[in-house]
Write a protein that holds these residues in place. Sequence first.
Motif, mmCIF file in Angstrom:
data_model
loop_
_atom_site.group_PDB
_atom_site.id
_atom_site.type_symbol
_atom_site.label_atom_id
_atom_site.label_comp_id
_atom_site.label_asym_id
_atom_site.label_seq_id
_atom_site.Cartn_x
_atom_site.Cartn_y
_atom_site.Cartn_z
ATOM 1 N N PRO A 127 0.808 -1.227 0.000
ATOM 2 C CA PRO A 127 0.000 0.000 0.000
ATOM 3 C C PRO A 127 0.842 1.278 0.000
ATOM 4 O O PRO A 127 0.341 2.349 -0.353
ATOM 5 C CB PRO A 127 -0.814 -0.114 1.296
ATOM 6 N N LEU A 128 2.108 1.158 0.384
ATOM 7 C CA LEU A 128 3.008 2.310 0.386
ATOM 8 C C LEU A 128 3.675 2.511 -0.970
ATOM 9 O O LEU A 128 4.431 3.469 -1.151
ATOM 10 C CB LEU A 128 4.088 2.124 1.463
ATOM 11 N N GLY A 129 3.422 1.591 -1.901
ATOM 12 C CA GLY A 129 4.072 1.670 -3.197
ATOM 13 C C GLY A 129 5.546 1.322 -3.128
ATOM 14 O O GLY A 129 6.330 1.707 -3.998
ATOM 15 N N ARG A 130 5.921 0.587 -2.098
ATOM 16 C CA ARG A 130 7.309 0.180 -1.917
ATOM 17 C C ARG A 130 7.456 -1.305 -2.249
ATOM 18 O O ARG A 130 6.526 -2.079 -2.061
ATOM 19 C CB ARG A 130 7.773 0.437 -0.480
ATOM 20 N N GLU A 131 8.626 -1.680 -2.703
ATOM 21 C CA GLU A 131 8.875 -3.070 -3.054
ATOM 22 C C GLU A 131 9.620 -3.768 -1.923
ATOM 23 O O GLU A 131 10.575 -3.229 -1.365
ATOM 24 C CB GLU A 131 9.706 -3.156 -4.338
ATOM 25 N N ARG A 132 9.138 -4.947 -1.577
ATOM 26 C CA ARG A 132 9.836 -5.786 -0.601
ATOM 27 C C ARG A 132 9.866 -7.200 -1.168
ATOM 28 O O ARG A 132 8.856 -7.911 -1.164
ATOM 29 C CB ARG A 132 9.134 -5.742 0.753
ATOM 30 N N GLU A 133 11.011 -7.585 -1.652
ATOM 31 C CA GLU A 133 11.140 -8.868 -2.341
ATOM 32 C C GLU A 133 11.290 -10.015 -1.350
ATOM 33 O O GLU A 133 12.033 -9.919 -0.375
ATOM 34 C CB GLU A 133 12.355 -8.831 -3.268
#
Length: 212
Positions: A127-133
Amino acid sequence: MSNRWEEIRPQVEAERLSLVKFLEGLREDEWAVRSLCTDWTVHEVLAHLTLSTRTGVKDWLKGLAQARFDFDRMESQQGRERAAQYSPAELIEQYRETAGSTRRSPLSGAMDPLVDVLVHGQDIARPLGREREIPLKLLPGALDHLWNSPFYGVKKRFRGTRMIATDVQWTAGDGPAEVRGPATELLLAATGRPSGLDNLQGEGVELVRATL
Protein backbone atom coordinates in the motif's frame (compact mmCIF):
# COMPACT_ATOMS: atom_id res chain seq x y z
CA MET A 1 11.36 -28.05 20.04
CA SER A 2 10.85 -29.57 16.59
CA ASN A 3 13.69 -30.16 14.16
CA ARG A 4 11.64 -28.31 11.56
CA TRP A 5 11.64 -25.15 13.69
CA GLU A 6 15.39 -25.39 14.23
CA GLU A 7 15.84 -25.60 10.46
CA ILE A 8 13.81 -22.51 9.63
CA ARG A 9 14.58 -20.34 12.67
CA PRO A 10 17.61 -18.68 10.98
CA GLN A 11 15.38 -17.81 8.02
CA VAL A 12 12.75 -16.33 10.31
CA GLU A 13 15.35 -14.24 12.12
CA ALA A 14 16.85 -13.02 8.85
CA GLU A 15 13.46 -12.00 7.47
CA ARG A 16 12.50 -10.23 10.69
CA LEU A 17 15.75 -8.25 10.70
CA SER A 18 15.29 -7.46 7.01
CA LEU A 19 11.84 -6.12 7.80
CA VAL A 20 13.27 -4.02 10.65
CA LYS A 21 15.66 -2.38 8.19
CA PHE A 22 12.78 -1.75 5.79
CA LEU A 23 10.61 -0.22 8.52
CA GLU A 24 13.38 2.10 9.66
CA GLY A 25 13.16 3.79 6.27
CA LEU A 26 9.46 4.69 6.46
CA ARG A 27 8.31 8.29 6.63
CA GLU A 28 6.17 9.43 9.55
CA ASP A 29 3.04 9.77 7.41
CA GLU A 30 3.35 6.22 6.07
CA TRP A 31 2.63 4.65 9.46
CA ALA A 32 -1.01 5.73 9.26
CA VAL A 33 -1.60 4.21 5.80
CA ARG A 34 -4.15 1.38 5.66
CA SER A 35 -2.41 -1.96 5.08
CA LEU A 36 -3.53 -4.93 3.00
CA CYS A 37 -4.99 -6.17 6.29
CA THR A 38 -7.81 -3.66 6.08
CA ASP A 39 -8.47 -3.73 9.84
CA TRP A 40 -4.99 -2.37 10.47
CA THR A 41 -2.75 0.53 9.56
CA VAL A 42 0.93 -0.09 8.88
CA HIS A 43 1.60 0.87 12.51
CA GLU A 44 -0.92 -1.71 13.72
CA VAL A 45 0.51 -4.49 11.54
CA LEU A 46 3.90 -3.97 13.17
CA ALA A 47 2.25 -3.99 16.60
CA HIS A 48 0.69 -7.34 15.74
CA LEU A 49 4.04 -8.74 14.63
CA THR A 50 5.62 -7.95 18.00
CA LEU A 51 3.00 -9.99 19.84
CA SER A 52 3.88 -13.45 18.54
CA THR A 53 7.00 -13.71 20.72
CA ARG A 54 5.38 -12.05 23.74
CA THR A 55 2.03 -13.79 24.18
CA GLY A 56 1.85 -16.78 26.51
CA VAL A 57 -0.96 -19.29 26.75
CA LYS A 58 -2.64 -17.52 29.69
CA ASP A 59 -2.73 -14.13 27.97
CA TRP A 60 -3.79 -15.74 24.69
CA LEU A 61 -6.76 -17.49 26.32
CA LYS A 62 -7.72 -14.29 28.14
CA GLY A 63 -7.67 -12.33 24.89
CA LEU A 64 -9.70 -14.99 23.12
CA ALA A 65 -12.35 -14.93 25.85
CA GLN A 66 -12.53 -11.12 25.71
CA ALA A 67 -13.11 -11.40 21.95
CA ARG A 68 -15.94 -13.89 22.55
CA PHE A 69 -13.77 -16.69 21.17
CA ASP A 70 -13.51 -15.03 17.76
CA PHE A 71 -9.84 -15.46 16.79
CA ASP A 72 -9.86 -12.79 14.06
CA ARG A 73 -11.52 -10.29 16.39
CA MET A 74 -8.94 -11.01 19.08
CA GLU A 75 -6.04 -10.47 16.68
CA SER A 76 -7.56 -7.26 15.35
CA GLN A 77 -8.21 -5.82 18.81
CA GLN A 78 -4.80 -6.70 20.18
CA GLY A 79 -2.99 -5.17 17.22
CA ARG A 80 -4.84 -1.88 17.59
CA GLU A 81 -4.41 -1.79 21.36
CA ARG A 82 -0.68 -2.39 21.17
CA ALA A 83 -0.24 0.26 18.48
CA ALA A 84 -2.02 2.74 20.74
CA GLN A 85 0.42 1.87 23.52
CA TYR A 86 3.71 2.03 21.62
CA SER A 87 5.17 4.30 18.94
CA PRO A 88 6.51 2.88 15.67
CA ALA A 89 10.07 3.44 16.88
CA GLU A 90 9.40 1.51 20.09
CA LEU A 91 7.78 -1.35 18.19
CA ILE A 92 10.66 -1.55 15.72
CA GLU A 93 13.06 -1.94 18.64
CA GLN A 94 10.85 -4.61 20.23
CA TYR A 95 10.72 -6.52 16.96
CA ARG A 96 14.50 -6.29 16.58
CA GLU A 97 15.07 -7.52 20.15
CA THR A 98 13.06 -10.71 19.58
CA ALA A 99 14.01 -11.41 15.96
CA GLY A 100 15.77 -14.60 17.01
CA SER A 101 13.28 -15.61 19.69
CA THR A 102 12.18 -19.24 19.87
CA ARG A 103 8.78 -18.28 21.28
CA ARG A 104 5.72 -18.70 19.09
CA SER A 105 2.07 -17.88 19.48
CA PRO A 106 0.03 -20.64 21.15
CA LEU A 107 -1.15 -23.34 18.71
CA SER A 108 1.11 -22.05 15.93
CA GLY A 109 3.25 -24.45 13.92
CA ALA A 110 6.92 -24.27 13.04
CA MET A 111 6.28 -22.57 9.69
CA ASP A 112 3.80 -19.98 10.95
CA PRO A 113 6.38 -17.39 12.10
CA LEU A 114 7.94 -17.44 8.64
CA VAL A 115 4.59 -17.09 6.88
CA ASP A 116 3.73 -14.29 9.31
CA VAL A 117 6.73 -12.12 8.47
CA LEU A 118 6.59 -12.84 4.74
CA VAL A 119 2.91 -11.99 4.34
CA HIS A 120 2.77 -9.05 6.73
CA GLY A 121 5.85 -7.58 5.11
CA GLN A 122 3.83 -7.39 1.90
CA ASP A 123 0.81 -6.06 3.81
CA ILE A 124 2.98 -3.13 4.84
CA ALA A 125 5.01 -2.51 1.70
CA ARG A 126 2.46 -2.71 -1.09
CA PRO A 127 0.00 0.00 0.00
CA LEU A 128 3.01 2.31 0.39
CA GLY A 129 4.07 1.67 -3.20
CA ARG A 130 7.31 0.18 -1.92
CA GLU A 131 8.88 -3.07 -3.05
CA ARG A 132 9.84 -5.79 -0.60
CA GLU A 133 11.14 -8.87 -2.34
CA ILE A 134 10.68 -12.31 -0.80
CA PRO A 135 13.59 -14.71 -1.38
CA LEU A 136 12.33 -17.31 -3.84
CA LYS A 137 13.85 -20.18 -1.86
CA LEU A 138 11.43 -19.48 1.02
CA LEU A 139 8.24 -19.58 -1.00
CA PRO A 140 7.71 -23.31 -1.77
CA GLY A 141 7.87 -24.24 1.91
CA ALA A 142 5.59 -21.37 2.90
CA LEU A 143 3.06 -22.29 0.21
CA ASP A 144 3.17 -25.97 1.18
CA HIS A 145 2.39 -24.99 4.76
CA LEU A 146 -0.53 -22.80 3.74
CA TRP A 147 -1.94 -25.51 1.48
CA ASN A 148 -1.76 -28.22 4.14
CA SER A 149 -2.80 -26.22 7.21
CA PRO A 150 -6.55 -26.29 7.97
CA PHE A 151 -6.19 -22.94 9.76
CA TYR A 152 -5.83 -20.93 6.54
CA GLY A 153 -8.59 -22.66 4.57
CA VAL A 154 -6.62 -22.60 1.32
CA LYS A 155 -7.94 -25.91 -0.01
CA LYS A 156 -11.50 -24.67 0.43
CA ARG A 157 -10.76 -21.25 -1.08
CA PHE A 158 -9.01 -22.78 -4.10
CA ARG A 159 -11.38 -25.73 -4.55
CA GLY A 160 -11.67 -26.77 -8.19
CA THR A 161 -8.40 -25.12 -9.17
CA ARG A 162 -4.75 -25.96 -9.66
CA MET A 163 -2.23 -23.45 -8.28
CA ILE A 164 0.93 -23.13 -10.36
CA ALA A 165 3.91 -20.95 -9.49
CA THR A 166 5.72 -19.62 -12.54
CA ASP A 167 8.97 -18.56 -10.86
CA VAL A 168 9.63 -21.55 -8.57
CA GLN A 169 8.89 -25.27 -8.73
CA TRP A 170 5.57 -25.48 -6.91
CA THR A 171 2.04 -26.65 -7.68
CA ALA A 172 -0.96 -27.70 -5.60
CA GLY A 173 -4.51 -28.81 -6.25
CA ASP A 174 -5.97 -31.04 -8.92
CA GLY A 175 -8.86 -28.97 -10.24
CA PRO A 176 -9.33 -28.18 -13.92
CA ALA A 177 -9.12 -24.38 -13.54
CA GLU A 178 -5.58 -23.02 -13.35
CA VAL A 179 -4.40 -20.17 -11.13
CA ARG A 180 -0.84 -19.39 -12.14
CA GLY A 181 1.69 -16.66 -11.56
CA PRO A 182 4.53 -15.56 -9.28
CA ALA A 183 4.76 -17.44 -6.00
CA THR A 184 4.53 -14.25 -3.93
CA GLU A 185 1.17 -13.46 -5.52
CA LEU A 186 -0.03 -17.00 -4.79
CA LEU A 187 1.10 -16.51 -1.19
CA LEU A 188 -1.01 -13.36 -0.86
CA ALA A 189 -4.04 -14.89 -2.54
CA ALA A 190 -3.74 -18.01 -0.38
CA THR A 191 -3.86 -15.86 2.76
CA GLY A 192 -6.96 -14.02 1.59
CA ARG A 193 -5.45 -10.88 0.05
CA PRO A 194 -7.50 -10.01 -3.08
CA SER A 195 -4.65 -7.91 -4.47
CA GLY A 196 -2.63 -11.08 -4.95
CA LEU A 197 -5.12 -12.21 -7.58
CA ASP A 198 -4.51 -9.09 -9.68
CA ASN A 199 -1.16 -10.47 -10.81
CA LEU A 200 -2.32 -14.05 -11.41
CA GLN A 201 -3.71 -15.60 -14.58
CA GLY A 202 -5.95 -18.51 -15.49
CA GLU A 203 -9.59 -19.42 -15.52
CA GLY A 204 -9.49 -20.18 -11.80
CA VAL A 205 -8.69 -16.60 -10.75
CA GLU A 206 -12.29 -15.41 -10.80
CA LEU A 207 -13.44 -18.56 -9.02
CA VAL A 208 -11.10 -17.75 -6.16
CA ARG A 209 -11.95 -14.05 -6.21
CA ALA A 210 -15.57 -14.92 -5.52
CA THR A 211 -14.51 -16.57 -2.24
CA LEU A 212 -12.57 -13.58 -0.87
